[in-house]
Design a protein around this motif. Structure first.
Motif, short mmCIF file in Angstrom:
data_model
loop_
_atom_site.label_atom_id
_atom_site.label_comp_id
_atom_site.label_asym_id
_atom_site.label_seq_id
_atom_site.Cartn_x
_atom_site.Cartn_y
_atom_site.Cartn_z
N MET A 178 -0.77 0.70 -4.63
CA MET A 178 -0.80 1.95 -5.26
C MET A 178 -1.22 3.03 -4.09
N GLN A 179 -2.22 2.76 -3.43
CA GLN A 179 -2.73 3.78 -2.34
C GLN A 179 -1.63 3.85 -1.04
N ALA A 180 -0.83 2.71 -0.88
CA ALA A 180 0.29 2.92 0.14
C ALA A 180 1.23 3.78 -0.55
N PHE A 181 1.64 3.43 -1.70
CA PHE A 181 2.78 4.22 -2.24
C PHE A 181 2.46 5.76 -2.17
N LEU A 182 1.32 6.15 -2.75
CA LEU A 182 0.70 7.56 -2.49
C LEU A 182 0.86 8.15 -1.14
N TYR A 183 0.51 7.21 -0.26
CA TYR A 183 0.48 7.74 1.07
C TYR A 183 1.64 8.16 1.40
N THR A 184 3.03 7.36 0.87
CA THR A 184 4.22 7.84 1.30
C THR A 184 4.57 9.27 0.65
N THR A 185 3.77 9.56 -0.36
CA THR A 185 4.14 10.83 -1.03
C THR A 185 3.09 11.94 -0.45
N GLY A 186 2.47 11.68 0.36
CA GLY A 186 1.52 12.76 1.01
C GLY A 186 0.10 12.75 0.38
N VAL A 187 -0.34 11.98 -0.35
CA VAL A 187 -1.56 11.68 -0.93
C VAL A 187 -2.27 10.67 -0.13
N LEU B 208 -2.37 -10.74 -17.44
CA LEU B 208 -2.99 -9.68 -16.47
C LEU B 208 -2.23 -9.83 -14.99
N LEU B 209 -2.21 -11.04 -14.71
CA LEU B 209 -1.54 -11.28 -13.35
C LEU B 209 -0.08 -10.84 -13.36
N ASN B 210 0.80 -11.01 -14.42
CA ASN B 210 2.20 -10.49 -14.49
C ASN B 210 2.25 -8.87 -14.29
N ILE B 211 1.30 -8.48 -15.25
CA ILE B 211 0.94 -6.86 -15.25
C ILE B 211 0.94 -6.40 -13.77
N VAL B 212 -0.14 -6.85 -13.34
CA VAL B 212 -0.31 -6.33 -11.79
C VAL B 212 0.69 -6.81 -10.77
N SER B 213 1.32 -7.92 -10.62
CA SER B 213 2.47 -8.30 -9.85
C SER B 213 3.59 -7.31 -10.21
N TYR B 214 3.90 -6.98 -11.43
CA TYR B 214 5.02 -6.27 -11.79
C TYR B 214 4.70 -4.86 -10.97
N LEU B 215 3.36 -4.29 -11.37
CA LEU B 215 3.19 -2.86 -10.80
C LEU B 215 3.15 -2.67 -9.36
N ASN B 216 2.72 -3.99 -8.75
CA ASN B 216 2.67 -3.98 -7.31
C ASN B 216 4.24 -4.17 -6.82
N GLY B 217 5.14 -4.69 -7.45
CA GLY B 217 6.50 -4.81 -6.97
C GLY B 217 7.01 -3.52 -7.08
N VAL B 218 6.73 -2.61 -8.04
CA VAL B 218 7.27 -1.25 -8.09
C VAL B 218 6.91 -0.39 -7.23
N HIS B 219 5.50 -0.31 -6.68
CA HIS B 219 4.81 0.15 -5.65
C HIS B 219 5.49 0.01 -4.22
N GLU B 220 5.54 -1.51 -4.26
CA GLU B 220 6.21 -2.20 -2.91
C GLU B 220 7.74 -1.62 -2.48
N THR B 221 8.48 -1.60 -3.63
CA THR B 221 9.64 -1.16 -3.56
C THR B 221 9.95 0.24 -3.27
N TYR B 222 8.54 1.28 -3.81
CA TYR B 222 8.91 2.66 -3.24
C TYR B 222 8.43 2.60 -1.79
N VAL B 223 7.49 1.85 -1.31
CA VAL B 223 7.24 1.88 0.00
C VAL B 223 8.23 1.54 0.98
N ALA B 224 8.72 0.63 0.36
CA ALA B 224 9.90 -0.07 1.39
C ALA B 224 11.11 0.89 1.47
N LYS B 225 11.33 1.58 0.45
CA LYS B 225 12.31 2.55 0.41
C LYS B 225 11.89 3.82 1.49
N ALA B 226 10.79 4.11 1.44
CA ALA B 226 10.24 5.33 2.40
C ALA B 226 10.35 4.93 3.75
N LEU B 227 9.76 3.64 3.76
CA LEU B 227 9.83 3.12 5.24
C LEU B 227 11.32 2.84 5.79
#
Length: 235
Positions: A1-10, A162-181
């Motif tokens: 989540m922090q990596a994702f927000l980093y790409t948005t300037g936060v 819980l693992l499935n939920i966290v993995s799903y959210l991480n996948g969303v964040h990582e996709t955003y990061v990959a798109k930004a990079l």
């Protein structure tokens, strides 16, 4: 989540600021529909958004229908926002510079009206799935997980979910990061991770979630036929 927000300037390590910023993104539909629900409003006047069945009474059993799932999530959102509002009030009243005071005595008020609760609503931000997950952490001020230890629940199912939920959210964040990079740069970043993180869940999500979104491959004829069969069965 922090990596994702980093790409948005936060760029911050402050947990409250991070959760507030992510809450705004949830409201702006930056997240997929399954996790885009949220609660808003002042204490005593909460509203649940994007969960049309959240107003129904929640049962104690494992949800087997859509109405049960939405009702349980809605209840979780309301109780979480209530706790957050009460904690925020305690913080506000404990600070001499922010405390809401009696016009007669000048002392901090012990009893609040709806108007008083409205004054601190902006401090709450939005209540989202990240606030729900936050209640499961263990710290000096958060011991709620102990209630789950004492409860009669299926811990294996709880942990797997819980693992499935966290993995799903991480996948969303990582996709955003990959798109930004850029996908190629992100691939290099994953390849250069520390040894103990290589050939693990990050690489797996790159292959199964990130790449299919950012670099989808044309479906083969058998895949198209299989998808058509699944559609007919669902119909």
């Amino acid at each position: 989540m922090q990596a994702f927000l980093y790409t948005t300037g936060v760029r911050s390590n402050n947990g409250q600021l991070i959760r507030r910023e992510v809450g705004r993104l949830v409201v702006k539909n930056a997240y997929p529909r399954p996790v885009s629900f949220y609660a808003a409003g002042a204490y005593g006047d909460f509203s649940i958004h994007r969960l049309p069945l959240a107003g129904y009474k929640a049962g104690l059993h494992i949800a087997s229908k859509e109405i049960d799932a939405q009702a349980q999530i809605g209840q979780f959102l309301r109780t979480t926002r209530k706790m957050k509002a009460q904690w925020t009030r305690a913080q506000v009243q404990a600070n001499p510079n922010t405390a809401i005071r009696s016009q007669k005595t000048g002392r901090p008020l012990d009893k609040w009206t709806a108007a008083h609760w409205q004054q601190i609503t902006w401090r709450l931000g939005y209540t989202t799935i990240f606030d729900l997950l936050g209640r499961l952490r263990i710290s000096q001020t958060s011991r709620e997980i102990e209630r789950y230890v004492e409860a009669d629940i299926d811990f294996r199912l709880f942990h797997a979910s819980l693992l499935n939920i966290v993995s799903y959210l991480n996948g969303v964040h990582e996709t955003y990061v990959a798109k930004a990079l850029g996908l190629e740069r992100y691939r290099r970043l994953v390849a250069e991770l520390p040894v103990h993180l290589q050939a693990g869940f990050v690489e797996d999500r790159l292959r199964t979630r990130v790449e299919p979104v950012l670099a989808p491959t044309p479906p083969t004829a058998p895949a198209i036929a299989a998808e058509g069969q699944q559609f007919r069965l669902a119909a």
